[in-house]
Design a protein around this motif. Structure first.
Motif, PDB file in Angstrom:
ATOM      1  N   MET A   1       0.810  -1.277   0.077  1.00 27.23           N
ATOM      2  CA  MET A   1      -0.049  -0.083  -0.130  1.00 27.23           C
ATOM      3  C   MET A   1       0.919   1.164   0.044  1.00 27.23           C
ATOM      4  N   ASP A   2       2.080   1.472   0.545  1.00 29.29           N
ATOM      5  CA  ASP A   2       2.941   2.412   0.670  1.00 29.29           C
ATOM      6  C   ASP A   2       3.482   2.827  -0.492  1.00 29.29           C
ATOM      7  N   LYS A   3       3.889   1.731  -1.558  1.00 29.89           N
ATOM      8  CA  LYS A   3       4.326   1.868  -2.813  1.00 29.89           C
ATOM      9  C   LYS A   3       3.239   2.526  -3.439  1.00 29.89           C
ATOM     10  N   LEU A   4       1.892   2.103  -3.241  1.00 25.03           N
ATOM     11  CA  LEU A   4       0.822   2.702  -4.269  1.00 25.03           C
ATOM     12  C   LEU A   4       0.447   4.256  -3.986  1.00 25.03           C
ATOM     13  N   LEU A   5       0.661   4.541  -2.869  1.00 26.39           N
ATOM     14  CA  LEU A   5       0.388   5.752  -2.010  1.00 26.39           C
ATOM     15  C   LEU A   5       1.432   6.867  -2.294  1.00 26.39           C
ATOM     16  N   GLU A   6       2.710   6.198  -2.584  1.00 28.89           N
ATOM     17  CA  GLU A   6       3.800   7.096  -2.713  1.00 28.89           C
ATOM     18  C   GLU A   6       3.670   8.172  -3.710  1.00 28.89           C
ATOM     19  N   PRO A   7       3.119   7.753  -5.021  1.00 32.62           N
ATOM     20  CA  PRO A   7       3.065   9.195  -6.106  1.00 32.62           C
ATOM     21  C   PRO A   7       1.774  10.050  -5.609  1.00 32.62           C
ATOM     22  N   ILE A   8       0.796   9.366  -4.934  1.00 35.05           N
ATOM     23  CA  ILE A   8      -0.182  10.403  -4.457  1.00 35.05           C
ATOM     24  C   ILE A   8       0.182  11.024  -3.470  1.00 35.05           C
ATOM     25  N   ASN A   9       0.988  10.700  -2.502  1.00 32.72           N
ATOM     26  CA  ASN A   9       1.499  11.726  -1.527  1.00 32.72           C
ATOM     27  C   ASN A   9       2.476  12.852  -2.153  1.00 32.72           C
ATOM     28  N   GLN A  10       3.228  12.167  -3.119  1.00 37.69           N
ATOM     29  CA  GLN A  10       3.878  13.399  -3.806  1.00 37.69           C
ATOM     30  C   GLN A  10       3.288  14.234  -4.674  1.00 37.69           C
ATOM     31  N   PHE A  11       2.062  14.082  -5.135  1.00 40.16           N
ATOM     32  CA  PHE A  11       1.369  14.742  -5.900  1.00 40.16           C
ATOM     33  C   PHE A  11       0.595  15.851  -4.830  1.00 40.16           C
ATOM     34  N   LEU A  12      -0.071  15.657  -3.991  1.00 47.43           N
ATOM     35  CA  LEU A  12      -0.720  16.234  -2.903  1.00 47.43           C
ATOM     36  C   LEU A  12       0.151  17.108  -2.320  1.00 47.43           C
ATOM     37  N   GLN A  13      -0.156  18.432  -1.963  1.00 45.10           N
ATOM     38  CA  GLN A  13       0.642  19.240  -1.465  1.00 45.10           C
ATOM     39  C   GLN A  13       0.683  19.408   0.034  1.00 45.10           C
ATOM     40  N   CYS A  14      -0.365  18.444   0.617  1.00 44.46           N
ATOM     41  CA  CYS A  14      -0.410  18.500   2.248  1.00 44.46           C
ATOM     42  C   CYS A  14      -1.339  17.310   2.527  1.00 44.46           C
ATOM     43  N   GLU A  15      -1.304  16.901   3.740  1.00 44.93           N
ATOM     44  CA  GLU A  15      -1.855  15.682   4.194  1.00 44.93           C
ATOM     45  C   GLU A  15      -3.175  16.033   4.679  1.00 44.93           C
ATOM     46  N   ARG A 174      -6.989  13.070  -3.713  1.00 47.56           N
ATOM     47  CA  ARG A 174      -7.472  13.065  -2.206  1.00 47.56           C
ATOM     48  C   ARG A 174      -8.348  12.165  -1.860  1.00 47.56           C
ATOM     49  N   SER A 175      -8.925  11.539  -2.681  1.00 47.36           N
ATOM     50  CA  SER A 175     -10.181  10.413  -2.205  1.00 47.36           C
ATOM     51  C   SER A 175      -9.286   9.463  -1.796  1.00 47.36           C
ATOM     52  N   CYS A 176      -8.221   9.050  -2.710  1.00 50.26           N
ATOM     53  CA  CYS A 176      -7.170   7.883  -2.494  1.00 50.26           C
ATOM     54  C   CYS A 176      -6.667   7.990  -0.827  1.00 50.26           C
ATOM     55  N   GLU A 177      -5.902   9.286  -0.902  1.00 54.42           N
ATOM     56  CA  GLU A 177      -5.470   9.679   0.457  1.00 54.42           C
ATOM     57  C   GLU A 177      -6.386   9.244   1.652  1.00 54.42           C
ATOM     58  N   ARG A 178      -7.254  10.050   1.665  1.00 56.68           N
ATOM     59  CA  ARG A 178      -8.336   9.815   2.729  1.00 56.68           C
ATOM     60  C   ARG A 178      -8.896   8.399   3.022  1.00 56.68           C
ATOM     61  N   PHE A 179      -9.078   7.719   2.094  1.00 53.60           N
ATOM     62  CA  PHE A 179      -9.395   6.323   2.197  1.00 53.60           C
ATOM     63  C   PHE A 179      -8.442   5.598   3.130  1.00 53.60           C
ATOM     64  N   ALA A 180      -7.125   5.860   2.317  1.00 49.35           N
ATOM     65  CA  ALA A 180      -6.068   5.344   3.274  1.00 49.35           C
ATOM     66  C   ALA A 180      -5.933   5.867   4.810  1.00 49.35           C
ATOM     67  N   LYS A 181      -5.998   7.151   4.821  1.00 49.47           N
ATOM     68  CA  LYS A 181      -6.126   7.636   6.277  1.00 49.47           C
ATOM     69  C   LYS A 181      -6.957   7.114   7.173  1.00 49.47           C
ATOM     70  N   TYR A 194     -12.226   0.443   2.089  1.00 44.66           N
ATOM     71  CA  TYR A 194     -11.540   1.612   1.733  1.00 44.66           C
ATOM     72  C   TYR A 194     -10.096   1.310   1.197  1.00 44.66           C
ATOM     73  N   VAL A 195      -9.591   0.226   1.649  1.00 47.71           N
ATOM     74  CA  VAL A 195      -8.320  -0.191   0.919  1.00 47.71           C
ATOM     75  C   VAL A 195      -8.439  -0.661  -0.360  1.00 47.71           C
ATOM     76  N   SER A 196      -9.616  -1.442  -0.715  1.00 43.89           N
ATOM     77  CA  SER A 196      -9.815  -1.896  -1.800  1.00 43.89           C
ATOM     78  C   SER A 196     -10.175  -0.978  -3.061  1.00 43.89           C
ATOM     79  N   LEU A 197     -10.418   0.260  -2.473  1.00 40.40           N
ATOM     80  CA  LEU A 197     -10.596   1.321  -3.492  1.00 40.40           C
ATOM     81  C   LEU A 197      -9.360   1.781  -3.880  1.00 40.40           C
ATOM     82  N   LEU A 198      -8.260   1.764  -3.253  1.00 38.01           N
ATOM     83  CA  LEU A 198      -7.317   2.698  -3.026  1.00 38.01           C
ATOM     84  C   LEU A 198      -6.491   2.488  -4.900  1.00 38.01           C
ATOM     85  N   ARG A 199      -6.512   1.304  -5.492  1.00 41.99           N
ATOM     86  CA  ARG A 199      -5.855   1.119  -6.608  1.00 41.99           C
ATOM     87  C   ARG A 199      -6.478   1.787  -7.701  1.00 41.99           C
TER      88      ARG A 199
END
Length: 252
Positions: A1-15, A174-181, A194-199
């Motif tokens: 999951m961390d690998k999947l979220l890495e580009p998302i977190n780099q794209f977004l400018q805040c958590e 942002r939706s992806c990031e929030r599901f993970a959070k 929520y985890v199933s939606l991330l991909r």
């Protein structure tokens, strides 16, 4: 999951603010989270449908798209039909025909039709969870989030389309990031959902961004950064209206 979220977190400018997570995991706020999530899935499908109809397909194909979404819109906005009936409605009964001389038409159609199918499937899955949780659907007003992004969209083409696609990328990211959070803080069934939606959410973000880059035919990093700043302000700033995409809650 961390690998999947890495580009998302780099794209977004805040958590997502911790205060939003605290409010979202409060059981008393579960109904608004579920209902707003459900409506957001429909709006995501509608936004994708608008792009296809306006920019990519002929009139008959556009009519078929409207018919595809109609049962979901009837249920959500007009309270027509039962949610169980929607189980058999996620079918597009016509091949999409691109407009003549639209260089990006087929790519836009392919990516957005897949997105619509997935969003409508998620819409129904949320309804199933609401049923299991005893949450009745009732009208839910929109948050400031999407409109806060879209008000900065330029009014001339192709820049208007490019901006809309960039906004779509941020909404999906942002939706992806929030599901993970949120996933670790809810019961296992909802967390697994929520985890199933991330991909798919991560792919939707990338599809929107790829289309924007392809249609622009030039570097769009400056425009992406601009919308990133707008999006971060909407997420990090105080917000009286608690919703799935709202900012830092100001109300208990």
């Amino acid at each position: 999951m961390d690998k999947l979220l890495e580009p998302i977190n780099q794209f977004l400018q805040c958590e997502t603010p911790t205060s939003w997570i605290e409010a979202a995991k409060d059981p008393k706020n579960l109904p608004v989270i579920l209902i707003d999530h459900m409506v957001c899935e429909l709006k995501a499908a509608q936004s994708a449908m608008y792009l296809i109809r306006k920019y990519a397909v002929d009139k008959d194909s556009g009519t078929a798209l409207l018919e595809w979404l109609k049962p979901y819109e009837d249920f959500t906005y007009r309270k027509i039909g039962s949610w169980q009936e929607l189980a058999d409605c996620n079918k597009l009964n016509k091949s999409m025909v691109p407009k003549a001389q639209t260089a990006y038409g087929q790519d836009l159609i392919d990516k957005m039709v897949l997105l619509i199918k997935e969003e409508l499937h998620h819409f129904y899955q949320v309804l199933e969870i609401m049923h299991d949780c005893g949450v009745e659907y009732e009208y839910c007003a929109s948050s400031r989030y999407a409109s806060g992004l879209l008000k900065h969209v330029r009014t001339y083409e192709p820049e208007k389309l490019i901006d809309k696609l960039i906004c779509g990328a941020y909404i999906e990211a942002r939706s992806c990031e929030r599901f993970a959070k949120l996933a670790p803080h809810v019961d296992k069934k909802l967390g697994d959902f929520y985890v199933s939606l991330l991909r798919s959410e991560a792919r939707h973000y990338q599809d929107y961004l790829t289309l924007a880059e392809e249609i622009a035919g030039k570097d769009i990093s400056e425009r992406v950064a601009f919308f990133g700043e707008v999006e971060a302000e909407l997420i990090a700033s105080p917000d009286e209206d608690f919703k799935f995409h709202s900012g830092a809650p100001t109300l208990a």
